[in-house]
Design a protein around this motif. Structure first.
Motif, PDB file in Angstrom:
ATOM      1  N   TYR A  68      34.900  47.092  28.614  1.00 51.06           N
ATOM      2  CA  TYR A  68      34.078  46.772  29.574  1.00 51.06           C
ATOM      3  C   TYR A  68      33.379  45.290  29.546  1.00 51.06           C
ATOM      4  O   TYR A  68      32.156  45.185  29.791  1.00 51.06           O
ATOM      5  N   ASN A  69      34.283  44.425  28.916  1.00 51.05           N
ATOM      6  CA  ASN A  69      33.861  42.965  29.011  1.00 51.05           C
ATOM      7  C   ASN A  69      33.453  42.376  30.062  1.00 51.05           C
ATOM      8  O   ASN A  69      32.819  41.325  30.175  1.00 51.05           O
ATOM      9  N   LEU A  70      34.067  42.884  31.310  1.00 55.49           N
ATOM     10  CA  LEU A  70      33.718  42.327  32.433  1.00 55.49           C
ATOM     11  C   LEU A  70      32.735  43.291  33.487  1.00 55.49           C
ATOM     12  O   LEU A  70      32.788  42.934  34.639  1.00 55.49           O
ATOM     13  N   VAL A  71      31.974  43.898  32.732  1.00 55.28           N
ATOM     14  CA  VAL A  71      31.192  44.766  33.572  1.00 55.28           C
ATOM     15  C   VAL A  71      30.062  44.191  34.146  1.00 55.28           C
ATOM     16  O   VAL A  71      29.464  43.367  33.456  1.00 55.28           O
ATOM     17  N   ALA A  72      29.718  44.409  35.323  1.00 56.99           N
ATOM     18  CA  ALA A  72      28.406  43.985  36.138  1.00 56.99           C
ATOM     19  C   ALA A  72      28.495  42.259  35.788  1.00 56.99           C
ATOM     20  O   ALA A  72      27.499  41.838  35.816  1.00 56.99           O
ATOM     21  N   THR A  73      29.596  41.670  36.142  1.00 60.41           N
ATOM     22  CA  THR A  73      29.485  40.314  36.220  1.00 60.41           C
ATOM     23  C   THR A  73      28.990  39.532  37.371  1.00 60.41           C
ATOM     24  O   THR A  73      28.914  40.140  38.395  1.00 60.41           O
TER      25      THR A  73
END
Length: 280
Positions: A25-30
């Motif tokens: 989830y490193n790019l969640v809600a970017t």
């Protein structure tokens, strides 16, 4: 700064949960304002709950601290997550010199260099190498080509980022020495050059643009493709690559749009060739 022993306040399950969240989830809600900040905070949540769960104010403060702007190459950047987990543990233990500002400064100071190294290594070197091998294996429709790429890429990324995460946790702030200084700059430059060479080799090997144009004369036939090969071999593929680079780099045209355009042009070219042959 006091030397830290592994898993003093944290357990292996909590540390692994933090790694898994970052990996998935490193790019969640970017957004342009935060980029990977919320992914970082989400990955830190189980660690912070373990360390500060009995003090809601400290937990809230820590989550806010890890929700500020953050952006790096996520696979190689996993080492920053591991370092941050280790430093938060040291901070909770009261280690001298490990403050909120120190942890934040470490993240901000490393995200840039790691982004440069990671972008050179993964998109610039690893992916072209794996694609070239996969394209070679997949020549003629062999399913081993795409299977090799998918399996090899995911194994390298998952195992590599996991190793870096735990190495960062183990080393703490000492891991900074791995990514700053003259040696890191030399490594980045070498990887960039290697990635450029590999990309050029892949393009020269797999990009094909034959020109089947032959001009019939009284006593001979001019083969345009043969003439071009005698002057500059693979000139047409090189021009195609340069044109593609220009539109993607300078005009910000997406690769998908270019693929669609090339497909239409190829379809139209085959149709024109068929009509010409049918009328002769």
């Amino acid at each position: 700064m006091a030397e830290r022993k592994t898993y003093q306040l944290l357990d292996k399950k909590t540390v692994h949960k933090s790694y898994f969240r970052w990996m998935m989830y490193n790019l969640v809600a970017t957004s342009y304002e935060f980029l990977e900040a919320f992914g970082f905070a989400y990955a830190m949540e189980p660690v912070l709950k373990k360390l500060y769960g009995k003090d809601p104010d400290k937990l809230k403060e820590a989550l806010e601290r890890h929700s500020v702007f953050y952006n790096t190459e996520p696979q190689l950047g996993a080492i920053v997550n591991g370092m941050t987990v280790g430093l938060e543990e040291q901070r909770a233990l009261g280690a001298e010199g490990v403050t909120d500002d120190f942890i934040t400064s470490l993240k901000v100071g490393l995200m840039g260099p790691l982004a440069g190294i990671g972008d050179s290594m993964i998109p610039g070197m690893l992916i072209p190498i794996l694609l070239s091998i996969g394209m070679g294996l997949g020549a003629g429709g062999n399913i081993l080509g795409p299977l090799f790429y998918m399996v090899a890429y995911n194994l390298i990324i998952v195992l590599g980022s996991r190793y870096l995460f735990y190495k960062g946790y183990e080393l703490g702030a000492d891991a900074v020495n791995l990514f700053v200084g003259e040696m890191a700059q030399n490594v980045t430059q070498a990887i960039t050059v290697l990635g450029t060479i590999v990309t050029g080799g892949v393009a020269a090997t797999y990009v094909k643009l034959p020109l089947p144009i032959k001009i019939n004369m009284a006593h001979s036939t001019l083969d345009i493709q043969q003439i071009l090969d005698n002057i500059f071999p693979s000139l047409a593929p090189l021009l195609l690559i340069l044109i593609s680079w220009y539109f993607m780099s300078k005009k910000h045209v997406s690769p998908i749009k270019l693929i669609i355009v090339y497909f239409i042009l190829a379809f139209a070219g085959v149709g024109v060739e068929y009509i010409i042959k049918a009328t002769i």
